[in-house]
Design a protein around this motif. Structure first.
Motif, mmCIF file in Angstrom:
data_model
loop_
_atom_site.group_PDB
_atom_site.id
_atom_site.type_symbol
_atom_site.label_atom_id
_atom_site.label_comp_id
_atom_site.label_asym_id
_atom_site.label_seq_id
_atom_site.Cartn_x
_atom_site.Cartn_y
_atom_site.Cartn_z
ATOM 1 N N GLN A 237 0.841 -1.187 0.000
ATOM 2 C CA GLN A 237 0.000 0.000 0.000
ATOM 3 C C GLN A 237 0.876 1.237 0.000
ATOM 4 O O GLN A 237 1.806 1.354 0.799
ATOM 5 C CB GLN A 237 -0.938 0.019 1.210
ATOM 6 N N TYR A 238 0.582 2.165 -0.904
ATOM 7 C CA TYR A 238 1.355 3.393 -1.023
ATOM 8 C C TYR A 238 0.787 4.462 -0.095
ATOM 9 O O TYR A 238 -0.437 4.606 0.038
ATOM 10 C CB TYR A 238 1.347 3.879 -2.464
ATOM 11 N N THR A 239 1.667 5.222 0.535
ATOM 12 C CA THR A 239 1.226 6.273 1.455
ATOM 13 C C THR A 239 1.190 7.636 0.780
ATOM 14 O O THR A 239 0.460 8.520 1.224
ATOM 15 C CB THR A 239 2.177 6.367 2.651
ATOM 16 N N PHE A 240 2.005 7.841 -0.264
ATOM 17 C CA PHE A 240 2.119 9.136 -0.940
ATOM 18 C C PHE A 240 2.423 10.246 0.060
ATOM 19 O O PHE A 240 1.967 11.380 -0.075
ATOM 20 C CB PHE A 240 0.843 9.458 -1.733
ATOM 21 N N SER A 241 3.186 9.902 1.081
ATOM 22 C CA SER A 241 3.547 10.850 2.129
ATOM 23 C C SER A 241 4.880 11.487 1.793
ATOM 24 O O SER A 241 5.941 10.877 1.970
ATOM 25 C CB SER A 241 3.623 10.128 3.479
ATOM 26 N N GLY A 242 4.852 12.734 1.293
ATOM 27 C CA GLY A 242 6.068 13.406 0.879
ATOM 28 C C GLY A 242 7.050 13.611 2.014
ATOM 29 O O GLY A 242 8.262 13.620 1.804
ATOM 30 N N ASP A 243 6.550 13.791 3.245
ATOM 31 C CA ASP A 243 7.429 13.971 4.404
ATOM 32 C C ASP A 243 7.636 12.671 5.167
ATOM 33 O O ASP A 243 8.269 12.654 6.215
ATOM 34 C CB ASP A 243 6.857 15.044 5.342
ATOM 35 N N ASN A 244 7.060 11.568 4.632
ATOM 36 C CA ASN A 244 7.239 10.232 5.210
ATOM 37 C C ASN A 244 6.783 10.174 6.668
ATOM 38 O O ASN A 244 7.381 9.476 7.495
ATOM 39 C CB ASN A 244 8.704 9.778 5.093
ATOM 40 N N LEU A 245 5.707 10.881 6.979
ATOM 41 C CA LEU A 245 5.170 10.885 8.335
ATOM 42 C C LEU A 245 3.933 10.004 8.477
ATOM 43 O O LEU A 245 3.331 9.951 9.549
ATOM 44 C CB LEU A 245 4.825 12.319 8.765
ATOM 45 N N SER A 246 3.549 9.318 7.418
ATOM 46 C CA SER A 246 2.362 8.466 7.484
ATOM 47 C C SER A 246 2.572 7.314 8.463
ATOM 48 O O SER A 246 3.652 6.704 8.518
ATOM 49 C CB SER A 246 2.037 7.895 6.099
ATOM 50 N N GLN A 247 1.550 7.020 9.230
ATOM 51 C CA GLN A 247 1.570 5.906 10.170
ATOM 52 C C GLN A 247 0.734 4.727 9.676
ATOM 53 O O GLN A 247 0.419 3.806 10.434
ATOM 54 C CB GLN A 247 1.081 6.350 11.546
ATOM 55 N N ALA A 248 0.380 4.753 8.384
ATOM 56 C CA ALA A 248 -0.454 3.677 7.845
ATOM 57 C C ALA A 248 0.213 2.313 7.970
ATOM 58 O O ALA A 248 -0.456 1.282 8.050
ATOM 59 C CB ALA A 248 -0.791 3.966 6.383
ATOM 60 N N GLY A 249 1.557 2.303 7.999
ATOM 61 C CA GLY A 249 2.282 1.043 8.122
ATOM 62 C C GLY A 249 2.007 0.309 9.416
ATOM 63 O O GLY A 249 2.260 -0.901 9.519
#
Length: 313
Positions: A237-249
């Motif tokens: 699953q892609y987060t498309f989080s430019g600042d890599n702050l997504s917690q979807a993982g």
């Protein structure tokens, strides 16, 4: 805030125009269970999300899937345009007036009267429209956003499952390679999103993973789908989080609910493929820039380049 990378999320295989296939794909774009629906539903759920900081992974998951759906709208819309572009191909000379019949006395847009959706030619100039396969306009009333996380996730799981079912049917309707390349990709990504919402529900005590994938279509029999499944595309699953702050993982991990032996993982975004601009369509009165505008743009560009190269600037 969104950034657009000028690449398609998946390659569209080159094939002959097919206006009937283009019209079938309109259901996957602007229908009740199409890509415009998923895009708007997940983005609205994400924007309206409420909860304490511990619930951020759920918001991030909705945000990431919703952002990916923007790229799916772009992909399926571009595919429709390519299936329409040049169908019928205008066979007249470039010096002919656009209303002069083509080769063999054929009228340039005659095919629009009995193939596919006539609005693709009357309104869209051989391009995609925000409608379903019978021409009904896309409606914001399709969007489900209850404010209850479990209800929303259940509804999203149903939406992805129904969308994948419809795409499997569309795949069986056409052997056009351009159409099938896009349909197969969306079938696999819909399964990835089923896995996403199933994992999120599992974390909330709702065990839906045991019945996935829904429907059990055996879609891997489609060669284009099998190729993507062999790459594990259904389990990332892609987060498309430019600042890599997504917690979807925190949610999209562990054994896949599809019970296919794969492990779920996340990534920022996939590697895309170049986007090309479609040619002018003289028979649709759809030219690009005329000669005067082209010369003006060229002159402006030369001035800007000259200023940029000037010392001390």
């Amino acid at each position: 805030m969104y950034l657009h990378t000028e690449q398609l999320i998946n390659e569209i295989v080159v094939d002959e125009p097919d206006p009937a296939a283009a019209n079938a794909l309109q259901e996957g774009l602007g229908g009740q269970f199409g890509e415009m629906r998923t895009m708007m539903q997940y983005l609205f759920q994400s924007m309206n999300f409420r909860g304490d900081p511990a619930s951020k992974p759920y918001k991030d998951l909705l945000q990431g899937v919703g952002t990916e759906e923007i790229s799916h709208v772009e992909l399926i819309g571009t595919t429709i345009a390519r299936l329409l572009d040049g169908s019928p191909e205008y066979q007249g000379k470039k010096t002919d007036s656009v209303d002069k019949p083509g080769a063999g006395g054929a009228t340039p847009l005659k095919i629009a009267l009995d193939t596919g959706n006539i609005h693709h030619y009357l309104v869209g100039a051989q391009g995609a429209l925000p409608v379903d396969a019978v021409g009904n306009p896309w409606s914001g009333s399709y969007v489900y956003n209850s404010g209850n996380l479990v209800l929303d996730l259940l509804y999203n799981l149903m939406l992805e499952s129904t969308g994948r079912l419809q795409k499997c049917r569309i795949y069986e309707m056409t052997d056009n390679k351009a159409a099938r390349s896009t349909i197969a990709y969306l079938i696999v990504r819909d399964q990835a999103h089923e896995n996403a919402f199933a994992k999120a529900l599992e974390s909330l005590g709702v065990n839906w993973g045991g019945v996935l994938p829904i429907p059990k279509t055996n879609a891997e029999k489609f060669p284009e789908v099998k190729k993507l499944l062999d790459k594990g595309l259904q389990s990332i699953q892609y987060t498309f989080s430019g600042d890599n702050l997504s917690q979807a993982g925190k949610l999209y991990r562990g054994a896949s609910p599809s019970n296919d032996g794969t492990e779920l993982s996340t990534a920022v975004m996939p590697e895309g493929v170049p986007i090309t601009i479609a040619p002018e369509r003289r028979e649709e009165f759809s030219p690009g820039l005329d000669a005067e505008l082209l010369s003006l743009i060229q002159a402006t560009a030369e001035i800007e380049l000259k200023n940029a190269d000037a010392p001390g600037e």
